[in-house]
Write a protein that holds these residues in place. Structure first.
Motif, PDB file in Angstrom:
ATOM      1  N   ALA A 147      39.900  16.728  14.583  1.00 46.19           N
ATOM      2  CA  ALA A 147      39.607  15.296  14.620  1.00 46.19           C
ATOM      3  C   ALA A 147      38.199  15.013  14.110  1.00 46.19           C
ATOM      4  O   ALA A 147      37.968  14.026  13.399  1.00 46.19           O
ATOM      5  N   LEU A 148      37.238  15.886  14.444  1.00 45.25           N
ATOM      6  CA  LEU A 148      35.866  15.680  13.980  1.00 45.25           C
ATOM      7  C   LEU A 148      35.767  15.797  12.460  1.00 45.25           C
ATOM      8  O   LEU A 148      35.047  15.038  11.814  1.00 45.25           O
ATOM      9  N   ILE A 149      36.491  16.749  11.896  1.00 45.24           N
ATOM     10  CA  ILE A 149      36.474  16.911  10.435  1.00 45.24           C
ATOM     11  C   ILE A 149      37.088  15.685   9.765  1.00 45.24           C
ATOM     12  O   ILE A 149      36.557  15.178   8.765  1.00 45.24           O
ATOM     13  N   CYS A 150      38.200  15.202  10.302  1.00 42.12           N
ATOM     14  CA  CYS A 150      38.827  14.000   9.731  1.00 42.12           C
ATOM     15  C   CYS A 150      37.911  12.786   9.886  1.00 42.12           C
ATOM     16  O   CYS A 150      37.824  11.944   8.981  1.00 42.12           O
ATOM     17  N   ASP A 151      37.209  12.687  11.012  1.00 46.56           N
ATOM     18  CA  ASP A 151      36.247  11.594  11.183  1.00 46.56           C
ATOM     19  C   ASP A 151      35.105  11.714  10.183  1.00 46.56           C
ATOM     20  O   ASP A 151      34.603  10.707   9.671  1.00 46.56           O
ATOM     21  N   ALA A 152      34.678  12.938   9.902  1.00 47.17           N
ATOM     22  CA  ALA A 152      33.617  13.136   8.912  1.00 47.17           C
ATOM     23  C   ALA A 152      34.049  12.629   7.547  1.00 47.17           C
ATOM     24  O   ALA A 152      33.260  12.028   6.811  1.00 47.17           O
ATOM     25  N   THR A 210      27.520  12.571  -0.983  1.00 41.78           N
ATOM     26  CA  THR A 210      27.111  12.455   0.412  1.00 41.78           C
ATOM     27  C   THR A 210      27.463  13.741   1.150  1.00 41.78           C
ATOM     28  O   THR A 210      28.370  14.474   0.750  1.00 41.78           O
ATOM     29  N   THR A 211      26.723  14.016   2.222  1.00 43.80           N
ATOM     30  CA  THR A 211      26.933  15.244   2.990  1.00 43.80           C
ATOM     31  C   THR A 211      27.069  14.920   4.472  1.00 43.80           C
ATOM     32  O   THR A 211      26.470  13.972   4.973  1.00 43.80           O
ATOM     33  N   THR A 212      27.869  15.744   5.157  1.00 41.40           N
ATOM     34  CA  THR A 212      28.024  15.639   6.605  1.00 41.40           C
ATOM     35  C   THR A 212      28.036  17.036   7.204  1.00 41.40           C
ATOM     36  O   THR A 212      28.737  17.920   6.707  1.00 41.40           O
ATOM     37  N   THR A 213      27.264  17.236   8.258  1.00 40.23           N
ATOM     38  CA  THR A 213      27.342  18.468   9.037  1.00 40.23           C
ATOM     39  C   THR A 213      28.060  18.153  10.338  1.00 40.23           C
ATOM     40  O   THR A 213      27.664  17.240  11.067  1.00 40.23           O
ATOM     41  N   VAL A 214      29.116  18.901  10.623  1.00 41.44           N
ATOM     42  CA  VAL A 214      29.857  18.765  11.876  1.00 41.44           C
ATOM     43  C   VAL A 214      29.478  19.945  12.766  1.00 41.44           C
ATOM     44  O   VAL A 214      29.755  21.094  12.429  1.00 41.44           O
ATOM     45  N   ARG A 244      25.764  11.295   8.427  1.00 43.36           N
ATOM     46  CA  ARG A 244      24.952  12.454   8.049  1.00 43.36           C
ATOM     47  C   ARG A 244      25.334  13.666   8.884  1.00 43.36           C
ATOM     48  O   ARG A 244      25.363  14.791   8.376  1.00 43.36           O
ATOM     49  N   GLN A 245      25.579  13.463  10.179  1.00 50.96           N
ATOM     50  CA  GLN A 245      26.066  14.557  10.998  1.00 50.96           C
ATOM     51  C   GLN A 245      26.886  14.021  12.162  1.00 50.96           C
ATOM     52  O   GLN A 245      26.752  12.872  12.573  1.00 50.96           O
ATOM     53  N   ILE A 246      27.781  14.879  12.656  1.00 46.32           N
ATOM     54  CA  ILE A 246      28.523  14.621  13.880  1.00 46.32           C
ATOM     55  C   ILE A 246      28.122  15.729  14.845  1.00 46.32           C
ATOM     56  O   ILE A 246      28.268  16.911  14.536  1.00 46.32           O
TER      57      ILE A 246
END
Length: 215
Positions: free
Chosen positions: A187-192, A172-176, A198-200
């Motif tokens: 905090a955003l990275i930890c939430d990811a 799975t991938t996430t773009t922050v 898919r993205q924050i």
């Protein structure tokens, strides 16, 4: 950021973190280590991270160094559970050399590293790939730092294409997207890591069902 969820997500797992933003990198490393993760750092030769975390040094502007680093990581670690790419450098004044340096640093180098690491990410069970990018690359702003923004936008486009290719697999991938929103990037990275969206992103970058509002 929920500490118990983070612990559940990373305890006993191997997390590779690339980064040159000292404050963010060091803070994320502390959170992950405290949550029980085995953290590995990729740092520019000039970056001296704090603590006793294992560090791999390589210049992201040198694609050959990125290929060699990927091979070394595959040799030493048969499994990577989470890879967080947050590397980059400040904009440089426009010049032919500066343009090529920006392209290599923000696009060619990191995409080379990630392609090389895909076997370790797909080797055993679900894995997660996260990238951290400034939100302004998605805006039609004046191009004072054109090569810097363009190279990051190129990586963003490549990464979103990778996300569609891995959608039905265990990766799975996430773009922050950071900046232009009142949010702590750590905090955003930890939430990811814990939520795996898919993205924050800020609300004006959200796509239906694909993102979560940055706090």
């Amino acid at each position: 950021m929920n500490d118990s969820r983070l612990r559940q997500a990373v305890s006993g797992k191997t997390v590779l973190l690339t980064g040159t933003a000292r404050g963010v990198t060091d803070a994320v490393t502390r959170h992950l280590t405290r949550a029980g993760a085995h953290v590995l750092l990729v740092a520019h030769p000039s970056h001296r991270p704090t603590g006793a975390t294992p560090v791999y040094r390589a210049d992201p502007a040198a694609p050959a160094a990125m290929r060699g680093l990927a091979e070394r990581l595959l040799d030493e670690h048969d499994r990577l559970d989470v890879v967080i790419h947050a590397a980059g450098t400040p904009p440089r004044p426009a010049s032919c050399r500066g343009v090529q340096h920006a392209i290599n640093t923000h696009y060619v180098g990191p995409s080379t590293l990630i392609r090389g690491l895909l076997p370790a990410l797909r080797s055993r069970g679900p894995a997660h790939l996260i990238t951290v990018l400034p939100a302004h690359i998605r805006l039609p702003l004046p191009c004072r730092w054109g090569s810097h923004r363009a190279s990051k936008a190129a990586f963003d486009t490549w990464f979103r294409g990778l996300a569609t290719k891995t959608r039905d697999r265990d990766l799975t991938t996430t773009t922050v997207y950071t900046g232009l929103v009142r949010a702590d990037p750590v905090a955003l990275i930890c939430d990811a890591i814990t939520l795996r969206p898919r993205q924050i992103a800020p609300w004006w970058l959200r796509t239906t069902g694909a993102s979560r509002l940055g706090r």
